[in-house]
Design a protein around this motif. Structure first.
Motif, PDB file in Angstrom:
ATOM      1  N   GLY A 172      -6.299 -38.985 -83.571  1.00  0.00           N
ATOM      2  CA  GLY A 172      -6.723 -40.258 -82.723  1.00  0.00           C
ATOM      3  C   GLY A 172      -7.008 -41.610 -83.151  1.00  0.00           C
ATOM      4  N   ARG A 173      -6.949 -42.681 -82.435  1.00  0.00           N
ATOM      5  CA  ARG A 173      -6.025 -44.746 -82.904  1.00  0.00           C
ATOM      6  C   ARG A 173      -6.971 -44.887 -84.077  1.00  0.00           C
ATOM      7  NH1 ARG A 173      -2.009 -47.060 -79.408  1.00  0.00           N
ATOM      8  NH2 ARG A 173      -1.582 -44.537 -79.018  1.00  0.00           N
ATOM      9  N   ASP A 174      -6.883 -46.053 -84.934  1.00  0.00           N
ATOM     10  CA  ASP A 174      -7.831 -46.881 -85.649  1.00  0.00           C
ATOM     11  C   ASP A 174      -7.139 -48.256 -84.577  1.00  0.00           C
ATOM     12  OD1 ASP A 174      -5.323 -47.061 -87.105  1.00  0.00           O
ATOM     13  OD2 ASP A 174      -5.945 -46.247 -88.517  1.00  0.00           O
ATOM     14  N   SER A 175      -5.736 -48.573 -83.897  1.00  0.00           N
ATOM     15  CA  SER A 175      -6.056 -49.737 -83.588  1.00  0.00           C
ATOM     16  C   SER A 175      -6.147 -50.715 -85.224  1.00  0.00           C
ATOM     17  CB  SER A 175      -6.951 -49.861 -82.857  1.00  0.00           C
ATOM     18  OG  SER A 175      -7.021 -49.302 -81.354  1.00  0.00           O
ATOM     19  N   HIS A 176      -5.526 -50.340 -86.437  1.00  0.00           N
ATOM     20  CA  HIS A 176      -4.877 -51.250 -87.538  1.00  0.00           C
ATOM     21  C   HIS A 176      -4.283 -52.041 -86.832  1.00  0.00           C
ATOM     22  CE1 HIS A 176      -2.439 -48.843 -88.283  1.00  0.00           C
ATOM     23  NE2 HIS A 176      -1.920 -49.194 -89.255  1.00  0.00           N
ATOM     24  N   ARG A 177      -3.538 -52.241 -86.009  1.00  0.00           N
ATOM     25  CA  ARG A 177      -2.343 -53.437 -85.704  1.00  0.00           C
ATOM     26  C   ARG A 177      -2.715 -54.017 -83.933  1.00  0.00           C
ATOM     27  NH1 ARG A 177       1.404 -50.660 -85.819  1.00  0.00           N
ATOM     28  NH2 ARG A 177       2.929 -51.039 -84.240  1.00  0.00           N
ATOM     29  N   ILE A 178      -2.942 -55.294 -84.240  1.00  0.00           N
ATOM     30  CA  ILE A 178      -3.084 -55.931 -82.715  1.00  0.00           C
ATOM     31  C   ILE A 178      -1.864 -56.225 -82.058  1.00  0.00           C
ATOM     32  CG2 ILE A 178      -4.460 -57.093 -81.254  1.00  0.00           C
ATOM     33  CD1 ILE A 178      -6.266 -54.951 -82.667  1.00  0.00           C
ATOM     34  N   VAL A 179      -1.372 -56.060 -81.265  1.00  0.00           N
ATOM     35  CA  VAL A 179      -0.133 -56.754 -80.892  1.00  0.00           C
ATOM     36  C   VAL A 179      -0.716 -57.823 -79.398  1.00  0.00           C
ATOM     37  CG1 VAL A 179       1.845 -56.628 -80.178  1.00  0.00           C
ATOM     38  CG2 VAL A 179       1.189 -55.244 -82.106  1.00  0.00           C
ATOM     39  N   THR A 180      -0.041 -59.222 -79.529  1.00  0.00           N
ATOM     40  CA  THR A 180       0.228 -59.126 -78.067  1.00  0.00           C
ATOM     41  C   THR A 180       1.196 -59.841 -77.550  1.00  0.00           C
ATOM     42  OG1 THR A 180      -2.119 -60.443 -78.555  1.00  0.00           O
ATOM     43  CG2 THR A 180      -0.728 -61.341 -76.233  1.00  0.00           C
ATOM     44  N   PRO A 181       1.760 -58.705 -76.381  1.00  0.00           N
ATOM     45  CA  PRO A 181       3.350 -59.118 -76.069  1.00  0.00           C
ATOM     46  C   PRO A 181       3.688 -60.222 -75.734  1.00  0.00           C
ATOM     47  CG  PRO A 181       2.953 -57.230 -75.130  1.00  0.00           C
ATOM     48  CD  PRO A 181       1.260 -57.571 -76.309  1.00  0.00           C
ATOM     49  N   VAL A 193      -3.456 -41.937 -86.523  1.00  0.00           N
ATOM     50  CA  VAL A 193      -4.073 -40.742 -87.604  1.00  0.00           C
ATOM     51  C   VAL A 193      -3.401 -39.082 -87.173  1.00  0.00           C
ATOM     52  CG1 VAL A 193      -5.508 -42.556 -87.950  1.00  0.00           C
ATOM     53  CG2 VAL A 193      -6.569 -41.014 -86.978  1.00  0.00           C
ATOM     54  N   SER A 194      -3.644 -38.735 -88.411  1.00  0.00           N
ATOM     55  CA  SER A 194      -3.506 -37.544 -89.047  1.00  0.00           C
ATOM     56  C   SER A 194      -4.658 -36.641 -88.899  1.00  0.00           C
ATOM     57  CB  SER A 194      -2.304 -37.277 -89.604  1.00  0.00           C
ATOM     58  OG  SER A 194      -1.272 -37.845 -89.032  1.00  0.00           O
TER      59      SER A 194
END
Length: 353
Positions: A172-181, A193-194
């Motif tokens: 799954g994805r915890d999206s702990h890092r947010i990026v705005t290109p 995550v594993s």
């Protein structure tokens, strides 16, 4: 939507994995393998009432259920996360509307067990933003969802598999890092995550299980053969990090095994079990393209530990779902292009030998 590539080679703490035992011997030793001469035949069915994408699907009470995801009415702007729940009745070739999810969600993990539908996690916005810890169970007799204890971690794009009355929640994805290109009007959530947790309906509790080996990942295909969970493909973080990896968790021995990899790296396809084999269809994105999805359909024969190609999808797509009903595989929704998008398409796949 153009995506930036972020590569992360995150190794799980499970140590090495053993190769999947070839219990049936070589191809020459097993000419009666169920997939040896299989071919696929596609047939259109009644379309979904509205365009759907990034959905969760499962077979329950003789119907194909399609849960959450993106909804789009005609040419209107898409609703990225929705409460929509539809089911398809193969006997009448007809769709029905059911009690909505308690919360709008996209990329929700769905499986059926013990006469109920279970939904875990999901995002509340595009693109992979605001992962949720929510868990719900749906009773088709009462047409009602009720809240379960939250998952240990807020995740979207989680792989969910039902085995012997237990629900396995993998990756799954915890999206702990947010990026705005630069120059983009939208932000993107990164971080996979594993983790591997098991929800026990009898006690309403979660317990830890051996984590995914190799790369952390999400958007993976999931299928159950007997007591084994097949986790196929997926991505480390973005479509530039797609995997061919094929890991198998044996619920009896509590061990991860390695199996033959997918012929081509991909994520967000649809996986389903038919005739004792795993079928994986579609996915995003084709190498060298930020828009082209896969139309490939490939079948994994566990007797031979080998993949073989079947007849291609009627149209390439990703973000759709599949389930097995009455000897056929039913596929619904999805987007013909990478990134967002929807369709109303419903197809069945039959295998012929």
């Amino acid at each position: 939507m153009r995506r930036r590539r972020f590569v992360a080679a995150v190794l799980a703490g499970a140590g090495g994995t053993a190769a999947l035992p070839n219990t049936a011997g070589s191809a020459a030793a097993r000419p009666d393998s169920p997939a040896r001469h299989a071919t696929g035949h596609w047939q259109p069915r009644a379309p979904l009432p509205v365009g759907r994408g990034e959905v969760g699907t499962a077979a329950l009470a003789g119907r194909l259920f399609v849960v959450g995801g993106t909804v789009q009415e005609g040419e209107a702007s898409p609703l990225w996360a929705s409460t929509a729940v539809h089911s398809y009745d193969p006997r009448r070739d007809r769709w029905s509307v059911h009690a909505p999810l308690p919360k709008p969600l996209t990329h929700v993990g769905v499986a059926a067990s013990g006469g109920r539908l279970y939904a875990f996690g999901g995002f509340t916005d595009a693109v992979h933003l605001n992962p949720q810890p929510d868990a719900y169970a749906y009773d088709p007799r009462q047409d009602h969802w009720h809240r379960l204890p939250d998952m240990p971690t807020a995740l979207g794009s989680i792989a969910v598999a039902a085995v012997h009355g237990r629900l396995h929640l993998i990756g799954g994805r915890d999206s702990h890092r947010i990026v705005t290109p630069h120059g983009s009007p939208v932000s993107l959530g990164f971080g996979t995550v594993s983790a591997h947790h098991v929800y026990e309906p009898g006690t309403d509790t979660y317990r830890q299980a051996p984590p995914l080996p190799g790369e952390a990942r999400d958007h993976a295909g999931t299928a159950v053969l007997a007591s084994r969970i097949h986790v196929v493909g997926g991505r480390v973080e973005d479509v530039g990090d797609n995997l061919t990896r094929h890991d198998v968790f044996d619920t009896r021995t509590q061990r991860w095994l390695r199996a033959a990899p997918l012929p081509a790296a991909r994520s967000a396809g649809a996986a389903v079990v038919m005739n004792g084999c795993v079928i994986y269809a579609g996915g995003e994105c084709r190498p060298g393209s930020s828009t082209d999805t896969f139309d490939d359909v490939t079948l994994y024969d566990p007797h031979l530990d080998r993949w073989k190609n079947l007849t291609a999808l009627p149209g390439s797509r990703h973000g759709f779902g599949a389930a097995h009903l009455n000897g056929q595989a039913y596929f619904a929704g999805g987007s013909p292009t990478c990134g967002g998008g929807t369709s109303t398409d419903t197809f069945t796949l039959s295998l012929h030998h």
